[in-house]
Scaffold this motif. Structure first.
Motif, short mmCIF file in Angstrom:
data_model
loop_
_atom_site.label_atom_id
_atom_site.label_comp_id
_atom_site.label_asym_id
_atom_site.label_seq_id
_atom_site.Cartn_x
_atom_site.Cartn_y
_atom_site.Cartn_z
N SER A 2 -106.62 -63.00 -29.60
CA SER A 2 -105.88 -62.67 -28.39
C SER A 2 -106.69 -61.65 -27.60
O SER A 2 -107.14 -60.64 -28.14
CB SER A 2 -104.52 -62.08 -28.79
N GLN A 3 -106.89 -61.93 -26.30
CA GLN A 3 -107.72 -61.03 -25.49
C GLN A 3 -107.11 -60.81 -24.12
O GLN A 3 -106.41 -61.67 -23.59
CB GLN A 3 -109.13 -61.61 -25.33
N ASN A 4 -107.40 -59.64 -23.57
CA ASN A 4 -106.94 -59.30 -22.22
C ASN A 4 -107.81 -58.17 -21.68
O ASN A 4 -107.51 -57.00 -21.85
CB ASN A 4 -105.47 -58.88 -22.24
N HIS A 5 -108.93 -58.54 -21.07
CA HIS A 5 -109.81 -57.50 -20.52
C HIS A 5 -110.66 -58.07 -19.39
O HIS A 5 -111.01 -59.25 -19.38
CB HIS A 5 -110.72 -56.92 -21.61
N GLY A 6 -110.99 -57.21 -18.44
CA GLY A 6 -111.82 -57.60 -17.30
C GLY A 6 -113.17 -56.92 -17.31
O GLY A 6 -114.00 -57.17 -16.42
N TYR A 7 -113.41 -56.05 -18.30
CA TYR A 7 -114.70 -55.38 -18.47
C TYR A 7 -115.23 -55.69 -19.85
O TYR A 7 -114.47 -56.02 -20.76
CB TYR A 7 -114.56 -53.86 -18.29
N ALA A 8 -116.56 -55.56 -20.01
CA ALA A 8 -117.19 -55.84 -21.30
C ALA A 8 -118.36 -54.90 -21.52
O ALA A 8 -118.88 -54.29 -20.57
CB ALA A 8 -117.66 -57.29 -21.37
N VAL A 9 -118.78 -54.78 -22.76
CA VAL A 9 -119.94 -53.96 -23.12
C VAL A 9 -121.20 -54.78 -22.90
O VAL A 9 -121.30 -55.92 -23.35
CB VAL A 9 -119.85 -53.51 -24.60
N ALA A 10 -122.17 -54.21 -22.21
CA ALA A 10 -123.44 -54.89 -21.95
C ALA A 10 -124.26 -54.92 -23.24
O ALA A 10 -124.61 -53.87 -23.79
CB ALA A 10 -124.21 -54.18 -20.85
N ALA A 11 -124.56 -56.12 -23.72
CA ALA A 11 -125.24 -56.27 -25.01
C ALA A 11 -126.60 -55.59 -25.02
O ALA A 11 -126.98 -54.97 -26.03
CB ALA A 11 -125.39 -57.76 -25.33
N ASP A 12 -127.34 -55.67 -23.92
CA ASP A 12 -128.69 -55.09 -23.90
C ASP A 12 -128.69 -53.58 -23.79
O ASP A 12 -129.75 -52.94 -23.84
CB ASP A 12 -129.52 -55.71 -22.77
N GLU A 71 -118.38 -63.14 -28.86
CA GLU A 71 -117.55 -64.22 -28.36
C GLU A 71 -118.39 -65.48 -28.29
O GLU A 71 -119.50 -65.47 -27.74
CB GLU A 71 -117.01 -63.85 -26.97
N ILE A 72 -117.92 -66.56 -28.85
CA ILE A 72 -118.73 -67.78 -28.97
C ILE A 72 -119.00 -68.42 -27.62
O ILE A 72 -120.10 -68.92 -27.36
CB ILE A 72 -118.04 -68.77 -29.93
N PRO A 117 -112.53 -67.78 -29.28
CA PRO A 117 -113.19 -67.79 -30.59
C PRO A 117 -114.23 -66.67 -30.69
O PRO A 117 -115.06 -66.49 -29.81
CB PRO A 117 -113.86 -69.17 -30.63
N VAL A 118 -114.16 -65.94 -31.79
CA VAL A 118 -115.07 -64.82 -32.03
C VAL A 118 -115.73 -64.99 -33.39
O VAL A 118 -115.06 -65.32 -34.37
CB VAL A 118 -114.30 -63.48 -31.97
N ARG A 119 -117.05 -64.77 -33.42
CA ARG A 119 -117.77 -64.89 -34.69
C ARG A 119 -118.12 -63.52 -35.24
O ARG A 119 -118.66 -62.67 -34.53
CB ARG A 119 -119.06 -65.70 -34.50
N THR A 150 -120.45 -62.52 -25.29
CA THR A 150 -120.17 -61.11 -25.02
C THR A 150 -119.92 -60.34 -26.32
O THR A 150 -119.52 -60.89 -27.33
CB THR A 150 -118.95 -60.95 -24.11
N VAL A 151 -120.17 -59.04 -26.26
CA VAL A 151 -120.00 -58.16 -27.41
C VAL A 151 -118.50 -57.99 -27.69
O VAL A 151 -117.76 -57.50 -26.84
CB VAL A 151 -120.65 -56.79 -27.16
#
Length: 359
Positions: free
Chosen positions: A283-293, A306-307, A270-272, A311-312
C-alpha cells in the motif's frame, strides 16, 4: 466542473459539500479502501481521483477512519453508490462528505482524467459550480499558491498516549494513520504520540525504547528542524520510518528527495527486498521519493526497490539501529505482505535494549 491548470475541463455532478476548492489533483489505483484513503492525512490538500469506477458500495463505518478530521480537498469518482450494502455501514459516501465538509464530483470520465495526470503529472485544479468563464477559472487556479506547511496542518498539537504494558514507543505524528497505532498496540507497545515539532531532548527525556516516524503530506524538505531532530536521535535510539518518515530519514543522512510526476497511490505496488529477492505487494501514498543516486552507501544501504520504476522503497543505516520504508506496512487498506516490518522494529528495540549491536 473540474478545471485543471493545463486547460483540461471535466464536467460532472456535485455531491458531498457544495464548497469550491483548489488543490493538487492526483489519482489512486486501489479497488477498495476508499474510506481509509479519504481519511488518510497524506492526501492533505489534494483532490483525490479514484480510478475504480464505482466507489462507496460498502458505505462508511466508524471503524475504518484513519483520521477523525480528514483534510482532503475533494473526491472525484465515475460513480458513487447511493445505496450501500454492508452490515457495518452507517451512512453513504455523500452523507459522509457532507458531514466532513468535503466536496465531491461524480459522472466524470476518470479514465481520461487519470491519463491526463499520468502523462502531464499531478497538477493544480479547481472544483467549482461557478458561472465564471473557463478563462477566469484558469487564471484563478494558475495563480493559486499551494501551502507548504502541510504537516503543521495535520499533526497533533498535543501529546497523547495509547497505553499498553510493554515497550515504550514514541510516535512522531506527521499526519499518522490510526492503523499504525493499532499495529503497535497489537504488539504490546505503550505508544506516546507527539507533535511533529517535538525536540530531540524532549523525546529522549521520555526514555523510549524506539521512535516511529509516520507518514504525512507534502515536501519533506519543508521540515528542516525535523531533519535536525532525526540527526540527533539516530545515534542513540532505534528508529523506524514510514513514507514521509522514510524520506526525512534519508534527508537526515545526506540523501536527496524529488517530486515524482504523479506519485504512487494505491494498494498494488510490487516491491522487491534486495537481500532475499522476496516480492511484496504494498500500500502506497506518496508524491515524493528518495533519489537513488544521492544515497551514500557508506551511511545507508538500499533494502527495497519498487519493481515498476526502480524507486528507492527501503533504507537501513549501516551504523545505527535505524531503518525505513516508503510504503505502508500497516496495510489499511491494502495487502498485509509487509506487516512483519513492525515485528522487525520490535526485534531491533529488544536487541538495542539487550545491548546487542544491530547494524
Amino acid at each position: 466542473m473540474l478545471v485543471l491548470e493545463d486547460g483540461n475541463v471535466f464536467k460532472g455532478y456535485g455531491f458531498g459539500s457544495e464548497k469550491e476548492t483548489i488543490g493538487e489533483v492526483v489519482f489512486n489505483t486501489g479497488m477498495t479502501g476508499y474510506q481509509e484513503s479519504i481519511t488518510d492525512q497524506s492526501y492533505n490538500g489534494q483532490l483525490l481521483t479514484f480510478t475504480y469506477p464505482l466507489i462507496g458500495n460498502a458505505g462508511i463505518n466508524r471503524d475504518d477512519y484513519e483520521s477523525i478530521f480528514p483534510t482532503i480537498k475533494a473526491v472525484i469518482v465515475k460513480e458513487f453508490a447511493r445505496v450501500p450494502s454492508n452490515w457495518r455501514s452507517q451512512m453513504n459516501l455523500d452523507e459522509c462528505l457532507k458531514e466532513k465538509g468535503i466536496p465531491g464530483l461524480t459522472g466524470v470520465d476518470t479514465r481520461r482524467l487519470t491519463r491526463v495526470i499520468r502523462e502531464h503529472g499531478a497538477m493544480k485544479a479547481l472544483l467549482t459550480d461557478t458561472d465564471s468563464s473557463i478563462e477566469e477559472c484558469l487564471q484563478r487556479v494558475r495563480s493559486k499558491k499551494l501551502p507548504t506547511n502541510q504537516v503543521a496542518q495535520v499533526s497533533t498539537t498535543r501529546p497523547y498516549v495509547s497505553p499498553q504494558n510493554g515497550r515504550k514507543v514514541v510516535v512522531i505524528d506527521f499526519g499518522l494513520k490510526h492503523s499504525i497505532l493499532h499495529e503497535l498496540n497489537k504488539r504490546a507497545c505503550h505508544v506516546m504520540v507527539l507533535p511533529f515539532d517535538t525536540s530531540a531532548e524532549t523525546i529522549l527525556n521520555l526514555n523510549p525504547d524506539g521512535v516511529m516516524l509516520t507518514n504525512g503530506p507534502g515536501d519533506p524538505t519543508d521540515l528542516p528542524d525535523v531533519i535536525e531532530m532525526i540527526k540527533e536521535l539516530q545515534p542513540q535510539i532505534p528508529i523506524f520510518g514510514i513514507c514521509l518518515g522514510h524520506q526525512l530519514l534519508a534527508l537526515a543522512n545526506g540523501a536527496k528527495t524529488y517530486k515524482m510526476d504523479f506519485g504512487h497511490r494505491g494498494f498494488n505496488h510490487p516491491v522487491r527486498e534486495i537481500a532475499t529477492g522476496k516480492i511484496a505487494f504494498t500500500s502506497q501514498n506518496h508524491g515524493y521519493a528518495v533519489a537513488a543516486d544521492s544515497v551514500d552507501p557508506k551511511r545507508l544501504s538500499v533494502t527495497h526497490v519498487e519493481i515498476n520504476d526502480g524507486t528507492v522503497e527501503g533504507l537501513k543505516h549501516r551504523a545505527y539501529p535505524v531503518f525505513s520504508v516508503q510504503y505502508h506496512p500497516d496495510a489499511a487498506p491494502g495487502p498485509h505482505d509487509a506487516a512483519d516490518l513492525f515485528d522487525q522494529f520490535i526485534e531491533v528495540m529488544d536487541a538495542q535494549k539487550a545491548g546487542m549491536i544491530h547494524a
